[in-house]
Motif scaffolding. Structure first.
Motif, PDB file in Angstrom:
ATOM      1  N   ALA A  95       0.853  -1.056  -0.067  1.00 21.31           N
ATOM      2  CA  ALA A  95      -0.096  -0.046  -0.095  1.00 21.31           C
ATOM      3  C   ALA A  95       0.769   1.313   0.046  1.00 21.31           C
ATOM      4  O   ALA A  95       0.672   2.102  -0.535  1.00 21.31           O
ATOM      5  CB  ALA A  95      -1.136  -0.269   1.272  1.00 21.31           C
ATOM      6  N   TRP A  96       2.036   1.162   0.779  1.00 21.26           N
ATOM      7  CA  TRP A  96       2.994   2.311   1.030  1.00 21.26           C
ATOM      8  C   TRP A  96       3.419   2.576  -0.732  1.00 21.26           C
ATOM      9  O   TRP A  96       3.550   3.972  -1.021  1.00 21.26           O
ATOM     10  CB  TRP A  96       3.911   2.038   1.981  1.00 21.26           C
ATOM     11  N   CYS A  97       3.759   1.536  -1.183  1.00 23.23           N
ATOM     12  CA  CYS A  97       4.357   1.632  -2.623  1.00 23.23           C
ATOM     13  C   CYS A  97       3.379   2.305  -3.480  1.00 23.23           C
ATOM     14  O   CYS A  97       3.811   3.028  -4.201  1.00 23.23           O
ATOM     15  CB  CYS A  97       4.948   0.224  -3.102  1.00 23.23           C
ATOM     16  N   ARG A  98       2.097   1.984  -3.562  1.00 24.14           N
ATOM     17  CA  ARG A  98       1.227   2.258  -4.505  1.00 24.14           C
ATOM     18  C   ARG A  98       1.053   3.653  -4.279  1.00 24.14           C
ATOM     19  O   ARG A  98       1.036   4.632  -5.018  1.00 24.14           O
ATOM     20  CB  ARG A  98      -0.325   1.571  -4.332  1.00 24.14           C
ATOM     21  N   MET A  99       0.984   4.053  -2.776  1.00 22.92           N
ATOM     22  CA  MET A  99       0.779   5.574  -2.490  1.00 22.92           C
ATOM     23  C   MET A  99       1.911   6.725  -2.943  1.00 22.92           C
ATOM     24  O   MET A  99       1.526   7.795  -3.155  1.00 22.92           O
ATOM     25  CB  MET A  99       0.266   5.757  -0.908  1.00 22.92           C
ATOM     26  N   THR A 100       2.982   6.131  -2.755  1.00 22.65           N
ATOM     27  CA  THR A 100       4.261   7.001  -3.133  1.00 22.65           C
ATOM     28  C   THR A 100       4.598   6.721  -4.684  1.00 22.65           C
ATOM     29  O   THR A 100       5.673   7.615  -5.156  1.00 22.65           O
ATOM     30  CB  THR A 100       5.290   6.494  -2.217  1.00 22.65           C
ATOM     31  N   GLY A 101       4.310   5.880  -5.352  1.00 26.42           N
ATOM     32  CA  GLY A 101       4.654   5.891  -6.531  1.00 26.42           C
ATOM     33  C   GLY A 101       5.632   4.828  -7.078  1.00 26.42           C
ATOM     34  O   GLY A 101       6.327   4.483  -8.079  1.00 26.42           O
ATOM     35  N   HIS A 102       6.360   4.141  -5.957  1.00 31.99           N
ATOM     36  CA  HIS A 102       7.261   3.346  -6.024  1.00 31.99           C
ATOM     37  C   HIS A 102       6.846   1.889  -6.407  1.00 31.99           C
ATOM     38  O   HIS A 102       5.648   1.433  -6.252  1.00 31.99           O
ATOM     39  CB  HIS A 102       8.180   3.232  -4.638  1.00 31.99           C
ATOM     40  N   ASP A 103       7.650   1.081  -7.203  1.00 32.93           N
ATOM     41  CA  ASP A 103       7.200  -0.259  -7.571  1.00 32.93           C
ATOM     42  C   ASP A 103       7.617  -1.305  -6.746  1.00 32.93           C
ATOM     43  O   ASP A 103       9.037  -1.324  -6.509  1.00 32.93           O
ATOM     44  CB  ASP A 103       7.713  -0.491  -8.855  1.00 32.93           C
ATOM     45  N   LEU A 104       6.739  -2.234  -6.181  1.00 37.26           N
ATOM     46  CA  LEU A 104       7.238  -3.391  -5.299  1.00 37.26           C
ATOM     47  C   LEU A 104       7.208  -4.307  -6.581  1.00 37.26           C
ATOM     48  O   LEU A 104       6.404  -5.071  -6.981  1.00 37.26           O
ATOM     49  CB  LEU A 104       6.229  -3.726  -4.585  1.00 37.26           C
ATOM     50  N   ILE A 105       8.726  -4.822  -6.902  1.00 40.92           N
ATOM     51  CA  ILE A 105       8.947  -5.880  -7.778  1.00 40.92           C
ATOM     52  C   ILE A 105       8.673  -7.245  -7.337  1.00 40.92           C
ATOM     53  O   ILE A 105       8.158  -7.944  -8.021  1.00 40.92           O
ATOM     54  CB  ILE A 105      10.412  -5.536  -8.187  1.00 40.92           C
ATOM     55  N   GLU A 106       9.435  -7.441  -6.352  1.00 40.57           N
ATOM     56  CA  GLU A 106       9.089  -8.787  -5.722  1.00 40.57           C
ATOM     57  C   GLU A 106       8.858  -8.730  -4.117  1.00 40.57           C
ATOM     58  O   GLU A 106       9.589  -7.885  -3.527  1.00 40.57           O
ATOM     59  CB  GLU A 106      10.331  -9.536  -6.095  1.00 40.57           C
ATOM     60  N   ALA A 107       8.113  -9.661  -3.558  1.00 34.88           N
ATOM     61  CA  ALA A 107       8.108  -9.676  -2.013  1.00 34.88           C
ATOM     62  C   ALA A 107       7.960 -10.978  -1.502  1.00 34.88           C
ATOM     63  O   ALA A 107       7.227 -11.750  -1.970  1.00 34.88           O
ATOM     64  CB  ALA A 107       6.426  -8.865  -1.802  1.00 34.88           C
ATOM     65  N   ARG A 108       8.966 -11.431  -0.723  1.00 34.72           N
ATOM     66  CA  ARG A 108       9.237 -12.664  -0.092  1.00 34.72           C
ATOM     67  C   ARG A 108       9.257 -12.179   1.456  1.00 34.72           C
ATOM     68  O   ARG A 108      10.579 -12.196   1.676  1.00 34.72           O
ATOM     69  CB  ARG A 108      10.114 -13.613  -0.753  1.00 34.72           C
ATOM     70  N   HIS A 109       8.430 -12.277   2.232  1.00 42.62           N
ATOM     71  CA  HIS A 109       8.709 -11.744   3.613  1.00 42.62           C
ATOM     72  C   HIS A 109       9.802 -12.501   4.192  1.00 42.62           C
ATOM     73  O   HIS A 109       9.931 -13.842   4.213  1.00 42.62           O
ATOM     74  CB  HIS A 109       7.495 -11.906   4.398  1.00 42.62           C
ATOM     75  N   PRO A 110      10.765 -11.966   4.798  1.00 45.73           N
ATOM     76  CA  PRO A 110      11.165 -10.619   5.034  1.00 45.73           C
ATOM     77  C   PRO A 110      11.787  -9.701   3.836  1.00 45.73           C
ATOM     78  O   PRO A 110      12.020  -8.497   4.321  1.00 45.73           O
ATOM     79  CB  PRO A 110      11.672 -10.634   6.516  1.00 45.73           C
TER      80      PRO A 110
END
Length: 91
Positions: free
Chosen positions: A68-83
């Motif tokens: 959600a932060w990435c969407r609001m700031t315009g940054h791209d979340l390329i990949e997410a594997r916590h952590p």
């Protein structure tokens, strides 16, 4: 606003499912979500547009809140594997 944050420049690395070159890595450890966001803002500002960095964050709210932060700031979340999260700075 405070002093700029130094972002280490690293040798070329690739995200597992991406051809992106990683420019920096930050291990935020167990930093809480709100404190992490304040520091993340400075760290993304220190990067050039389009550069990618890896954020390691163990806070349990990150998997839900970081996209959600990435969407609001315009940054791209390329990949997410916590952590671990690969973020491209907005252009």
């Amino acid at each position: 606003m405070g002093r700029p944050v130094a972002v280490p420049r690293l040798p070329v690395e690739k995200a597992e499912n991406s051809s992106e070159t990683i420019s920096a890595i930050w291990d935020a450890g167990d930093l809480g979500y709100w404190d992490l966001l304040l520091a993340l803002r400075s760290r993304t500002a220190a990067l050039d547009p389009g550069q990618v960095f890896i954020l390691t964050a163990r806070d349990p709210g990150i998997p839900e809140n970081l996209p959600a932060w990435c969407r609001m700031t315009g940054h791209d979340l390329i990949e997410a594997r916590h952590p671990d999260y690969w973020i491209r700075r907005r252009a």
